[in-house]
Motif scaffolding. Sequence first.
Motif, PDB file in Angstrom:
ATOM      1  N   HIS A   1       0.868  -1.174   0.000  1.00 52.95           N
ATOM      2  CA  HIS A   1       0.000   0.000   0.000  1.00 52.95           C
ATOM      3  C   HIS A   1       0.905   1.224   0.000  1.00 52.95           C
ATOM      4  O   HIS A   1       1.908   1.254   0.715  1.00 52.95           O
ATOM      5  N   ARG A   2       0.564   2.231  -0.750  1.00 51.22           N
ATOM      6  CA  ARG A   2       1.367   3.451  -0.856  1.00 51.22           C
ATOM      7  C   ARG A   2       0.912   4.462   0.192  1.00 51.22           C
ATOM      8  O   ARG A   2      -0.277   4.679   0.374  1.00 51.22           O
ATOM      9  N   ASP A   3       1.851   5.075   0.904  1.00 45.90           N
ATOM     10  CA  ASP A   3       1.553   6.123   1.895  1.00 45.90           C
ATOM     11  C   ASP A   3       1.318   7.427   1.131  1.00 45.90           C
ATOM     12  O   ASP A   3       2.203   8.270   1.001  1.00 45.90           O
ATOM     13  N   LEU A   4       0.093   7.587   0.609  1.00 45.40           N
ATOM     14  CA  LEU A   4      -0.199   8.692  -0.312  1.00 45.40           C
ATOM     15  C   LEU A   4      -0.031  10.070   0.312  1.00 45.40           C
ATOM     16  O   LEU A   4       0.390  11.002  -0.364  1.00 45.40           O
ATOM     17  N   ASN A   5      -0.366  10.216   1.584  1.00 44.00           N
ATOM     18  CA  ASN A   5      -0.234  11.545   2.198  1.00 44.00           C
ATOM     19  C   ASN A   5       1.088  11.704   2.949  1.00 44.00           C
ATOM     20  O   ASN A   5       1.303  12.710   3.624  1.00 44.00           O
ATOM     21  N   GLU A   6       1.968  10.697   2.833  1.00 47.42           N
ATOM     22  CA  GLU A   6       3.321  10.754   3.402  1.00 47.42           C
ATOM     23  C   GLU A   6       3.335  11.135   4.885  1.00 47.42           C
ATOM     24  O   GLU A   6       4.197  11.879   5.330  1.00 47.42           O
TER      25      GLU A   6
ATOM     26  N   VAL B   1      -0.930  -0.807  -4.155  1.00 43.47           N
ATOM     27  CA  VAL B   1       0.005  -0.486  -5.235  1.00 43.47           C
ATOM     28  C   VAL B   1      -0.311  -1.375  -6.435  1.00 43.47           C
ATOM     29  O   VAL B   1      -0.398  -2.599  -6.306  1.00 43.47           O
ATOM     30  N   PHE B   2      -0.495  -0.738  -7.589  1.00 41.21           N
ATOM     31  CA  PHE B   2      -0.736  -1.417  -8.853  1.00 41.21           C
ATOM     32  C   PHE B   2       0.320  -0.993  -9.860  1.00 41.21           C
ATOM     33  O   PHE B   2       0.792   0.143  -9.819  1.00 41.21           O
ATOM     34  N   GLU B   3       0.667  -1.887 -10.742  1.00 44.66           N
ATOM     35  CA  GLU B   3       1.387  -1.555 -11.964  1.00 44.66           C
ATOM     36  C   GLU B   3       0.478  -2.014 -13.083  1.00 44.66           C
ATOM     37  O   GLU B   3       0.320  -3.220 -13.307  1.00 44.66           O
ATOM     38  N   GLY B   4      -0.165  -1.061 -13.730  1.00 43.00           N
ATOM     39  CA  GLY B   4      -1.187  -1.389 -14.718  1.00 43.00           C
ATOM     40  C   GLY B   4      -2.338  -2.079 -14.014  1.00 43.00           C
ATOM     41  O   GLY B   4      -2.890  -1.547 -13.043  1.00 43.00           O
ATOM     42  N   THR B   5      -2.694  -3.275 -14.458  1.00 42.55           N
ATOM     43  CA  THR B   5      -3.788  -4.024 -13.844  1.00 42.55           C
ATOM     44  C   THR B   5      -3.276  -5.065 -12.851  1.00 42.55           C
ATOM     45  O   THR B   5      -4.045  -5.880 -12.360  1.00 42.55           O
ATOM     46  N   ARG B   6      -1.983  -5.039 -12.550  1.00 45.17           N
ATOM     47  CA  ARG B   6      -1.397  -5.999 -11.614  1.00 45.17           C
ATOM     48  C   ARG B   6      -1.294  -5.375 -10.232  1.00 45.17           C
ATOM     49  O   ARG B   6      -0.584  -4.390 -10.020  1.00 45.17           O
TER      50      ARG B   6
END
Length: 148
Positions: free
Chosen positions: A110-115, A134-139
């Motif tokens: 999961h990305r820490d979007l608001n840091e 976290v996705f790279e394209g549809t993965r």
Amino acid sequence: MKSLIAVFAVLVLNSVSHAQEPAAPALSMGNGEKNWIQTDGATRDGKVLSYPEVQIDGNGWLVMHPFESGAPNGDKYVAATYLESGTNKDVEIEVHKGVESGEMFIVMLHRDLNENGVLDFVFIDDTNVMDRAVFEGTRMIGHAVPAP
């Protein structure tokens, strides 16, 4: 609420193609080119699982979701550990419940979007939490894995 993992599980378990409908992009799970979790060689010491290498493009979290009644439950998590952007070696993550060898989990990024350094596991719509998967394209960068 339907979590992203629950939606993914439904897509995987009920993948049916309809000739009249345009095919939606297929979702998948696994590693990407910029983000990955090395699950081979994972170890366990009590409730602490260790993964040899985790790469994340941006600060974020390694998160573990439980399986319940044979299916992943993405509406809750049982472990999370903060990761700095880049390659992280020997990543330890403590499961907040008892863990048995062979017990299934979804381990994902999961990305820490608001840091802010806090896992914001608050649903912002029917499928996504604030600190998004976290996705790279549809993965989706994640794996269904048994505890060592």
